[in-house]
Design a protein around this motif. Sequence first.
Motif, PDB file in Angstrom:
ATOM      1  N   UNK A  93       0.824  -1.207   0.000  1.00 28.47           N
ATOM      2  CA  UNK A  93       0.000   0.000   0.000  1.00 28.47           C
ATOM      3  C   UNK A  93       0.861   1.261   0.000  1.00 28.47           C
ATOM      4  N   UNK A  94       2.048   1.203   0.573  1.00 28.63           N
ATOM      5  CA  UNK A  94       2.923   2.382   0.594  1.00 28.63           C
ATOM      6  C   UNK A  94       3.251   2.857  -0.814  1.00 28.63           C
ATOM      7  N   UNK A  95       3.635   1.936  -1.695  1.00 28.49           N
ATOM      8  CA  UNK A  95       3.974   2.328  -3.064  1.00 28.49           C
ATOM      9  C   UNK A  95       2.718   2.573  -3.893  1.00 28.49           C
ATOM     10  N   UNK A  96       1.673   1.793  -3.644  1.00 31.19           N
ATOM     11  CA  UNK A  96       0.427   1.980  -4.395  1.00 31.19           C
ATOM     12  C   UNK A  96      -0.188   3.342  -4.100  1.00 31.19           C
ATOM     13  N   UNK A  97      -0.015   3.848  -2.880  1.00 28.24           N
ATOM     14  CA  UNK A  97      -0.582   5.148  -2.517  1.00 28.24           C
ATOM     15  C   UNK A  97      -0.015   6.265  -3.391  1.00 28.24           C
ATOM     16  N   UNK A  98       1.239   6.140  -3.763  1.00 28.80           N
ATOM     17  CA  UNK A  98       1.838   7.140  -4.651  1.00 28.80           C
ATOM     18  C   UNK A  98       1.169   7.098  -6.028  1.00 28.80           C
ATOM     19  N   UNK A  99       0.947   5.905  -6.549  1.00 26.80           N
ATOM     20  CA  UNK A  99       0.242   5.750  -7.826  1.00 26.80           C
ATOM     21  C   UNK A  99      -1.176   6.279  -7.718  1.00 26.80           C
ATOM     22  N   UNK A 100      -1.844   5.975  -6.617  1.00 35.50           N
ATOM     23  CA  UNK A 100      -3.210   6.446  -6.416  1.00 35.50           C
ATOM     24  C   UNK A 100      -3.263   7.971  -6.440  1.00 35.50           C
ATOM     25  N   UNK A 151      -4.566  -0.922 -10.533  1.00 34.25           N
ATOM     26  CA  UNK A 151      -3.621  -1.223  -9.457  1.00 34.25           C
ATOM     27  C   UNK A 151      -3.186  -2.688  -9.411  1.00 34.25           C
ATOM     28  N   UNK A 152      -3.615  -3.491 -10.370  1.00 31.60           N
ATOM     29  CA  UNK A 152      -3.275  -4.920 -10.350  1.00 31.60           C
ATOM     30  C   UNK A 152      -1.780  -5.180 -10.259  1.00 31.60           C
ATOM     31  N   UNK A 153      -0.971  -4.383 -10.890  1.00 34.23           N
ATOM     32  CA  UNK A 153       0.464  -4.606 -10.871  1.00 34.23           C
ATOM     33  C   UNK A 153       1.143  -4.169  -9.586  1.00 34.23           C
ATOM     34  N   UNK A 154       0.453  -3.369  -8.773  1.00 30.51           N
ATOM     35  CA  UNK A 154       1.083  -2.818  -7.573  1.00 30.51           C
ATOM     36  C   UNK A 154       0.586  -3.422  -6.272  1.00 30.51           C
ATOM     37  N   UNK A 155      -0.658  -3.856  -6.263  1.00 30.21           N
ATOM     38  CA  UNK A 155      -1.218  -4.466  -5.058  1.00 30.21           C
ATOM     39  C   UNK A 155      -1.564  -5.924  -5.336  1.00 30.21           C
ATOM     40  N   UNK A 156      -1.355  -6.789  -4.348  1.00 31.51           N
ATOM     41  CA  UNK A 156      -1.860  -8.153  -4.519  1.00 31.51           C
ATOM     42  C   UNK A 156      -3.389  -8.089  -4.460  1.00 31.51           C
ATOM     43  N   UNK A 157      -4.028  -8.301  -5.602  1.00 32.01           N
ATOM     44  CA  UNK A 157      -5.478  -8.108  -5.713  1.00 32.01           C
ATOM     45  C   UNK A 157      -6.237  -9.428  -5.545  1.00 32.01           C
ATOM     46  N   UNK A 158      -7.394  -9.346  -4.911  1.00 33.05           N
ATOM     47  CA  UNK A 158      -8.285 -10.489  -4.801  1.00 33.05           C
ATOM     48  C   UNK A 158      -8.890 -10.745  -6.177  1.00 33.05           C
ATOM     49  N   UNK A 159      -8.614 -11.894  -6.737  1.00 31.59           N
ATOM     50  CA  UNK A 159      -9.094 -12.218  -8.085  1.00 31.59           C
ATOM     51  C   UNK A 159     -10.571 -12.602  -8.109  1.00 31.59           C
ATOM     52  N   UNK A 160     -11.057 -13.198  -7.029  1.00 34.75           N
ATOM     53  CA  UNK A 160     -12.432 -13.673  -6.972  1.00 34.75           C
ATOM     54  C   UNK A 160     -13.356 -12.535  -6.517  1.00 34.75           C
ATOM     55  N   UNK A 161     -14.124 -11.982  -7.445  1.00 37.26           N
ATOM     56  CA  UNK A 161     -15.007 -10.851  -7.122  1.00 37.26           C
ATOM     57  C   UNK A 161     -16.049 -11.205  -6.061  1.00 37.26           C
ATOM     58  N   UNK A 162     -16.382 -12.469  -5.938  1.00 39.18           N
ATOM     59  CA  UNK A 162     -17.339 -12.903  -4.910  1.00 39.18           C
ATOM     60  C   UNK A 162     -16.789 -12.682  -3.497  1.00 39.18           C
ATOM     61  N   UNK A 163     -15.496 -12.514  -3.394  1.00 37.40           N
ATOM     62  CA  UNK A 163     -14.857 -12.317  -2.090  1.00 37.40           C
ATOM     63  C   UNK A 163     -14.585 -10.840  -1.793  1.00 37.40           C
ATOM     64  N   UNK A 164     -15.121  -9.955  -2.619  1.00 35.86           N
ATOM     65  CA  UNK A 164     -15.013  -8.519  -2.372  1.00 35.86           C
ATOM     66  C   UNK A 164     -16.154  -8.122  -1.431  1.00 35.86           C
ATOM     67  N   UNK A 165     -16.036  -8.504  -0.180  1.00 38.78           N
ATOM     68  CA  UNK A 165     -17.092  -8.275   0.796  1.00 38.78           C
ATOM     69  C   UNK A 165     -17.177  -6.794   1.155  1.00 38.78           C
ATOM     70  N   UNK A 166     -18.362  -6.229   1.099  1.00 36.61           N
ATOM     71  CA  UNK A 166     -18.485  -4.831   1.529  1.00 36.61           C
ATOM     72  C   UNK A 166     -18.462  -4.747   3.052  1.00 36.61           C
ATOM     73  N   UNK A 167     -17.795  -3.778   3.561  1.00 41.31           N
ATOM     74  CA  UNK A 167     -17.804  -3.511   5.007  1.00 41.31           C
ATOM     75  C   UNK A 167     -18.562  -2.202   5.169  1.00 41.31           C
ATOM     76  N   UNK A 168     -19.687  -2.269   5.847  1.00 42.79           N
ATOM     77  CA  UNK A 168     -20.485  -1.056   6.060  1.00 42.79           C
ATOM     78  C   UNK A 168     -20.305  -0.607   7.500  1.00 42.79           C
ATOM     79  N   UNK A 169     -20.371   0.685   7.703  1.00 36.88           N
ATOM     80  CA  UNK A 169     -20.223   1.243   9.051  1.00 36.88           C
ATOM     81  C   UNK A 169     -18.770   1.274   9.503  1.00 36.88           C
TER      82      UNK A 169
END
Length: 189
Positions: free
Chosen positions: A24-31, A168-186
């Motif tokens: 995340x440190x290096x990805x933040x610069x790209x972001x 950001x795929x090249x900079x962060x280890x991304x979750x490939x399975x979209x079903x596991x992109x759980x929303x966190x509310x609150x």
Amino acid sequence: MKFLDALLGRSKPVRSELDRLFAMSTAALTLKVNLGLESSGRAGICFRPLTAGRFAEAEEELRRMGGIGERATNTRITFQTDEHGFRWVVLEDPEIEDLVAAMHMISLTLEEHGFGDRLLAAVFKFFEKGRPLFWIYNYKRGAFYPLVPAGEGQQRDNPAELRLRSLLEGELPMEADLERWYPLWGIPL
């Protein structure tokens, strides 16, 4: 012992890949440079609640380390419980590198105290033109994914999330399975 564990239905908890948080440190610069996203200066660690006695020692150590960290880097640490009953260690620091380092240290401390199986997610809050969005690190999967709230209520901006993933795929280890992109509310950030 593996044979007996399998026979009796016991499983060994998956060890988190905590060093992946540093991406995340290096990805933040790209972001910031390529996408105009600004860190909010806030991040958090979410974990399943523990009995007060079991967690008291670890929390006291985290408070001591937080005091040292606040004096050294201005990283402020607080503890909160969200509306769903999950516990959060909330970090505040204007420097994303300090947030990442503190998050890694706290995650490692909780894991060393035997709470690694209780760690659920690390969350970094960003803003895109004033709109909040989150990068979530799933401890069990060792991967990041974006959460972009849309409007009021518990709605997501899926096209924005997919765009962020592709950028950001090249900079962060991304979750490939979209079903596991759980929303966190609150999220208390």
